[in-house]
Design an enzyme around this catalytic site. Structure first.
Site, mmCIF file in Angstrom:
data_model
loop_
_atom_site.group_PDB
_atom_site.id
_atom_site.type_symbol
_atom_site.label_atom_id
_atom_site.label_comp_id
_atom_site.label_asym_id
_atom_site.label_seq_id
_atom_site.Cartn_x
_atom_site.Cartn_y
_atom_site.Cartn_z
ATOM 1 C CB CYS A 36 -6.010 -3.692 -2.156
ATOM 2 S SG CYS A 36 -5.884 -4.693 -0.660
ATOM 3 C CB CYS A 93 -5.308 -7.444 -2.302
ATOM 4 S SG CYS A 93 -6.498 -6.486 -1.395
ATOM 5 C CG ASP A 94 -3.557 -6.947 -5.873
ATOM 6 O OD1 ASP A 94 -3.952 -8.114 -5.729
ATOM 7 O OD2 ASP A 94 -4.287 -6.034 -6.279
#
Ligand code: NDP
Length: 313
Positions: free
Chosen positions: A136, A139-140
């Site tokens: 992701c 997300c990261d």
């Protein structure tokens, strides 16, 4: 002996399931929630979550899910470990069979079983999960500012992730197994126009390496031909973008799915084709796939359940 009849059964324990549980339990519907194979869902395998509103300092994925879970329990959700292995939506009340053989009867059901990112199946992916491997970018990606990363895949998701990362990282490789991108023309053009994205066509990943954190990937190009060549790239992040699989196998005999297996919602609500069965989160959302959008869908499904039950009375 625990109650096996409920007004609302929630299947799944990601942000959608827990949020649906908070709302339905506050509405006195005494929901039962089955947590499934991975209690807390996909977020329990991410590290820091910085884009969930309400956490100005950020929060770890597992902590966020624990907070949501506790909030649902506070209002009386009957939280149960276990996997729903089959359902019968032809019966009224609906029936769900649990892995231990017990059967839950439910007037309404919220399906919040999520989707699972596909991985290549390399043992190194597990080894470096959270230490450089992610599925992701949204997300990261933030943790890879000014670093070098690779994205695996040649579809729209891979292009989107590569483009997103290219605004943070100094260099982005795309590892594409064919000699073309499967993504739409517009996405391809954006990728090719970006100076810091390098597409490695005809390339597969053999493994990953690094002392503690990820430091690089072993690749092979033109595998199985006389042009076959093995080489390494130095990277800090390795992002999988080879597709997601919605967890809908046990519902497919009853619920309308799209061609890739996601639940089709009826109109603007969370209703499925079966009155009384609702869906929320990634299982019905191939597009946004964010914790906060899943939570929002969980809220909507809970309100739809309330309305449906009120109309039945
Ligand atoms: P896709 O199935 O479209 O693409 C998957 C990509 O991963 C392909 O390039 C595929 O290669 C590659 N791949 C699959 N398995 C492996 C493997 N084992 N090793 C190496 N590479 C692999 O998935 P997406 O998630 O990209 O997209 C899903 C759907 O969502 C699509 O319909 C897409 O158009 C849509 N979407 C639309 C967006 C938008 O419009 N903005 C954004 C994101 C998704 P190969 O081509 O060789 O099979």
């Amino acid at each position: 002996m625990s109650e096996n009849k409920t007004k609302c059964l929630i299947i799944g324990s990601g942000p959608a399931g827990y949020t649906a549980a908070i709302y339905t339990s506050r509405a006195n519907l005494s929901p039962i929630l089955y947590e499934g194979l991975q209690p807390g869902g996909q977020l329990t395998i991410t590290t820091e979550v910085e884009n969930f509103p309400g956490y100005p300092e950020g929060v770890t994925g597992p902590q966020l899910m624990e907070d949501l879970r506790r909030q649902a329990e506070r209002f009386g959700t009957d939280m149960r470990a276990g996997l729903v292995t089959s359902v019968d939506f032809n019966k009224k009340p609906f029936e769900a069979t649990i892995e231990d053989g017990s059967v839950i009867k439910a007037d309404t059901i919220i399906i919040a079983t999520g989707a699972s990112a596909k991985y290549l199946g390399l043992p190194d992916e597990k080894k470096y999960n959270g230490l450089g491997v992610s599925a992701c970018a949204t997300c990261d990606g933030f943790f890879y500012r000014k670093k070098t990363v690779a994205v695996v895949g040649g579809g729209d998701t891979a292009c989107e992730e590569a483009l997103y990362l290219s605004n943070l990282a100094s260099k982005v490789y795309m590892i594409v197994r064919k000699d073309y991108l499967r993504a739409s023309q517009v996405m391809q053009k954006r990728v090719f126009d970006k100076e810091n994205i390098e597409v490695l066509f005809n390339t597969n990943t053999l493994g990953l390496y690094g002392e503690e954190f990820l430091e690089g990937a072993h690749l092979v190009e033109h595998k199985g031909t006389d042009k076959e060549r093995e080489f390494d790239i130095t990277i800090d992040g390795f992002f999988l973008a080879i597709g997601h699989k919605p967890n809908t196998d046990i519902f497919r005999d009853f619920i309308n799915l799209d061609e890739t297996g996601y639940i089709k919602l009826e109109g603007p609500t969370s209703a499925t084709n079966i009155p009384g069965v609702f869906a929320a989160g990634d299982v019905a959302d191939p597009r946004y796939r964010q914790a906060i959008s899943a939570a929002g869908m969980g809220c909507r499904a809970a309100l739809d359940v309330e309305k449906y039950l009120a109309e039945q009375e």
